[in-house]
Motif scaffolding. Sequence first.
Motif, PDB file in Angstrom:
ATOM      1  N   THR A  63     -18.825  52.492 120.795  1.00 42.23           N
ATOM      2  CA  THR A  63     -19.446  52.451 119.470  1.00 42.23           C
ATOM      3  C   THR A  63     -20.807  51.761 119.525  1.00 42.23           C
ATOM      4  OG1 THR A  63     -18.418  50.318 118.913  1.00 42.23           O
ATOM      5  CG2 THR A  63     -17.174  52.328 118.392  1.00 42.23           C
ATOM      6  N   LYS A  64     -21.566  51.959 118.480  1.00 47.42           N
ATOM      7  CA  LYS A  64     -22.858  51.297 118.359  1.00 47.42           C
ATOM      8  C   LYS A  64     -22.682  49.791 118.299  1.00 47.42           C
ATOM      9  CE  LYS A  64     -27.006  51.116 115.473  1.00 47.42           C
ATOM     10  NZ  LYS A  64     -27.689  51.639 114.252  1.00 47.42           N
ATOM     11  N   GLU A  65     -21.649  49.355 117.589  1.00 47.40           N
ATOM     12  CA  GLU A  65     -21.380  47.929 117.451  1.00 47.40           C
ATOM     13  C   GLU A  65     -21.179  47.268 118.807  1.00 47.40           C
ATOM     14  OE1 GLU A  65     -18.324  45.135 114.881  1.00 47.40           O
ATOM     15  OE2 GLU A  65     -17.556  46.962 115.829  1.00 47.40           O
ATOM     16  N   LYS A  66     -20.518  47.966 119.718  1.00 54.85           N
ATOM     17  CA  LYS A  66     -20.249  47.417 121.045  1.00 54.85           C
ATOM     18  C   LYS A  66     -21.418  47.619 122.013  1.00 54.85           C
ATOM     19  CE  LYS A  66     -15.192  47.814 120.957  1.00 54.85           C
ATOM     20  NZ  LYS A  66     -14.873  46.438 121.378  1.00 54.85           N
ATOM     21  N   GLY A  67     -22.470  48.270 121.541  1.00 59.70           N
ATOM     22  CA  GLY A  67     -23.654  48.428 122.378  1.00 59.70           C
ATOM     23  C   GLY A  67     -23.676  49.679 123.225  1.00 59.70           C
ATOM     24  N   PHE A  68     -22.744  50.616 122.982  1.00 57.63           N
ATOM     25  CA  PHE A  68     -22.695  51.801 123.827  1.00 57.63           C
ATOM     26  C   PHE A  68     -23.941  52.660 123.658  1.00 57.63           C
ATOM     27  CE2 PHE A  68     -21.580  56.199 124.846  1.00 57.63           C
ATOM     28  CZ  PHE A  68     -21.011  56.037 126.101  1.00 57.63           C
ATOM     29  N   ASN A  94     -15.807  61.605 121.282  1.00 60.51           N
ATOM     30  CA  ASN A  94     -16.947  61.594 120.360  1.00 60.51           C
ATOM     31  C   ASN A  94     -18.277  61.319 121.041  1.00 60.51           C
ATOM     32  OD1 ASN A  94     -15.295  62.067 118.073  1.00 60.51           O
ATOM     33  ND2 ASN A  94     -14.779  59.896 117.963  1.00 60.51           N
ATOM     34  N   VAL A  95     -18.269  61.220 122.354  1.00 58.59           N
ATOM     35  CA  VAL A  95     -19.506  60.898 123.070  1.00 58.59           C
ATOM     36  C   VAL A  95     -19.737  61.869 124.227  1.00 58.59           C
ATOM     37  CG1 VAL A  95     -19.641  58.458 122.424  1.00 58.59           C
ATOM     38  CG2 VAL A  95     -18.234  59.142 124.385  1.00 58.59           C
ATOM     39  N   ASN A  96     -19.497  63.132 123.987  1.00 59.82           N
ATOM     40  CA  ASN A  96     -19.703  64.128 125.037  1.00 59.82           C
ATOM     41  C   ASN A  96     -21.134  64.149 125.549  1.00 59.82           C
ATOM     42  OD1 ASN A  96     -17.063  65.160 125.265  1.00 59.82           O
ATOM     43  ND2 ASN A  96     -17.347  66.449 123.459  1.00 59.82           N
ATOM     44  N   VAL A 127     -17.744  44.637 134.572  1.00 61.33           N
ATOM     45  CA  VAL A 127     -17.563  45.219 133.246  1.00 61.33           C
ATOM     46  C   VAL A 127     -18.725  44.749 132.380  1.00 61.33           C
ATOM     47  CG1 VAL A 127     -16.063  45.479 131.240  1.00 61.33           C
ATOM     48  CG2 VAL A 127     -15.056  45.186 133.517  1.00 61.33           C
ATOM     49  N   ILE A 128     -19.376  45.684 131.698  1.00 60.19           N
ATOM     50  CA  ILE A 128     -20.555  45.356 130.921  1.00 60.19           C
ATOM     51  C   ILE A 128     -20.227  45.284 129.431  1.00 60.19           C
ATOM     52  CG2 ILE A 128     -21.295  47.795 130.755  1.00 60.19           C
ATOM     53  CD1 ILE A 128     -24.207  46.739 130.910  1.00 60.19           C
ATOM     54  N   PHE A 129     -20.796  44.271 128.773  1.00 61.64           N
ATOM     55  CA  PHE A 129     -20.631  44.076 127.335  1.00 61.64           C
ATOM     56  C   PHE A 129     -22.010  43.903 126.706  1.00 61.64           C
ATOM     57  CE2 PHE A 129     -16.682  42.631 129.264  1.00 61.64           C
ATOM     58  CZ  PHE A 129     -15.738  43.305 128.500  1.00 61.64           C
ATOM     59  N   PRO A 130     -22.665  45.006 126.374  1.00 59.93           N
ATOM     60  CA  PRO A 130     -24.041  44.930 125.836  1.00 59.93           C
ATOM     61  C   PRO A 130     -24.066  44.709 124.322  1.00 59.93           C
ATOM     62  CG  PRO A 130     -23.434  47.214 126.160  1.00 59.93           C
ATOM     63  CD  PRO A 130     -22.241  46.400 126.595  1.00 59.93           C
ATOM     64  N   PHE A 131     -23.248  43.753 123.853  1.00 60.35           N
ATOM     65  CA  PHE A 131     -23.193  43.489 122.414  1.00 60.35           C
ATOM     66  C   PHE A 131     -24.538  42.958 121.928  1.00 60.35           C
ATOM     67  CE2 PHE A 131     -18.459  42.136 122.948  1.00 60.35           C
ATOM     68  CZ  PHE A 131     -18.115  43.450 123.203  1.00 60.35           C
ATOM     69  N   ALA A 132     -24.950  43.420 120.761  1.00 59.22           N
ATOM     70  CA  ALA A 132     -26.127  42.836 120.129  1.00 59.22           C
ATOM     71  C   ALA A 132     -25.812  41.394 119.739  1.00 59.22           C
ATOM     72  CB  ALA A 132     -26.532  43.649 118.904  1.00 59.22           C
ATOM     73  N   GLU A 133     -26.843  40.565 119.676  1.00 58.86           N
ATOM     74  CA  GLU A 133     -26.644  39.139 119.410  1.00 58.86           C
ATOM     75  C   GLU A 133     -25.930  38.895 118.080  1.00 58.86           C
ATOM     76  OE1 GLU A 133     -29.242  34.987 119.151  1.00 58.86           O
ATOM     77  OE2 GLU A 133     -30.167  36.852 119.823  1.00 58.86           O
ATOM     78  N   GLU A 134     -26.197  39.764 117.082  1.00 57.30           N
ATOM     79  CA  GLU A 134     -25.634  39.544 115.752  1.00 57.30           C
ATOM     80  C   GLU A 134     -24.200  40.055 115.616  1.00 57.30           C
ATOM     81  OE1 GLU A 134     -27.767  43.532 115.638  1.00 57.30           O
ATOM     82  OE2 GLU A 134     -28.143  41.525 116.450  1.00 57.30           O
ATOM     83  N   GLN A 135     -23.679  40.733 116.636  1.00 53.04           N
ATOM     84  CA  GLN A 135     -22.317  41.261 116.560  1.00 53.04           C
ATOM     85  C   GLN A 135     -21.286  40.213 117.006  1.00 53.04           C
ATOM     86  OE1 GLN A 135     -21.611  43.972 115.110  1.00 53.04           O
ATOM     87  NE2 GLN A 135     -23.627  44.943 115.005  1.00 53.04           N
ATOM     88  N   TYR A 136     -20.058  40.382 116.571  1.00 51.53           N
ATOM     89  CA  TYR A 136     -18.946  39.510 116.913  1.00 51.53           C
ATOM     90  C   TYR A 136     -19.223  38.058 116.522  1.00 51.53           C
ATOM     91  CZ  TYR A 136     -16.842  43.453 119.203  1.00 51.53           C
ATOM     92  OH  TYR A 136     -16.280  44.681 119.442  1.00 51.53           O
ATOM     93  N   LYS A 137     -19.834  37.895 115.351  1.00 49.16           N
ATOM     94  CA  LYS A 137     -20.108  36.548 114.854  1.00 49.16           C
ATOM     95  C   LYS A 137     -18.870  35.927 114.229  1.00 49.16           C
ATOM     96  CE  LYS A 137     -24.049  35.459 113.146  1.00 49.16           C
ATOM     97  NZ  LYS A 137     -25.249  35.312 112.291  1.00 49.16           N
TER      98      LYS A 137
END
Length: 216
Positions: A63-68, A94-96, A127-137
Amino acid sequence: MRLLDAMDIKIVLLSRVIYNNLCEYIKIKNYEIIEHPYLYDEVFTKKKYERENIKIAFLGLPTKEKGFFWLYNELKKNNKIKNCQFYLLGKCENVNYARDRFVFSFEYLDEITDDDIKKELSRMDYVIFPFAEEQYKLRASGTVFDALNARKPILVTNNLFIRDVMGGEEPLGLIFDDNFGIEQLINKLGAIDEKKYEELVSNVDDFVKKRIINAR
């Protein structure tokens, strides 16, 4: 919150960072901060590290939220990445569009089990976690602990929740600034030899063992 105070209900929070972020919105009187609950495995499968064939997993829903989306766009515009292969360990229907940059590990599975995830994680290097800084607050990410349980070093942005899990430093993996794109991360990966990678894995294993002991 007044109702919670009147009912003497305690709020349980999964990190100091989540507490600090929540305090920006409301005042909390009755609370407790605990470590994220997780049933860790005492043993794990070691993998030989090959600098010329680095396997990096994106774990969970793309998802966008997770930085994909950010990660895919960065990989698409950067053609200098030759020694890293990215894998999607999650639902892929959903990401073909991302097939040109990711291997879909579970493409032919109707249902993904915990054993499927553990088996595929054992083949990965990071394992990569490219979360945006404002996510998972205000909430935690369980997939971070899935990665650590598999003793995989994690590649993370300046997201405060994951930085809090890591202790603010880089002993459990590598931290990169998503404002500089994926190149900063690739350069850092290039400096990791087999000895340094084994040190990272050992650090993650120590992290897990401490939590197994604390849970007893």
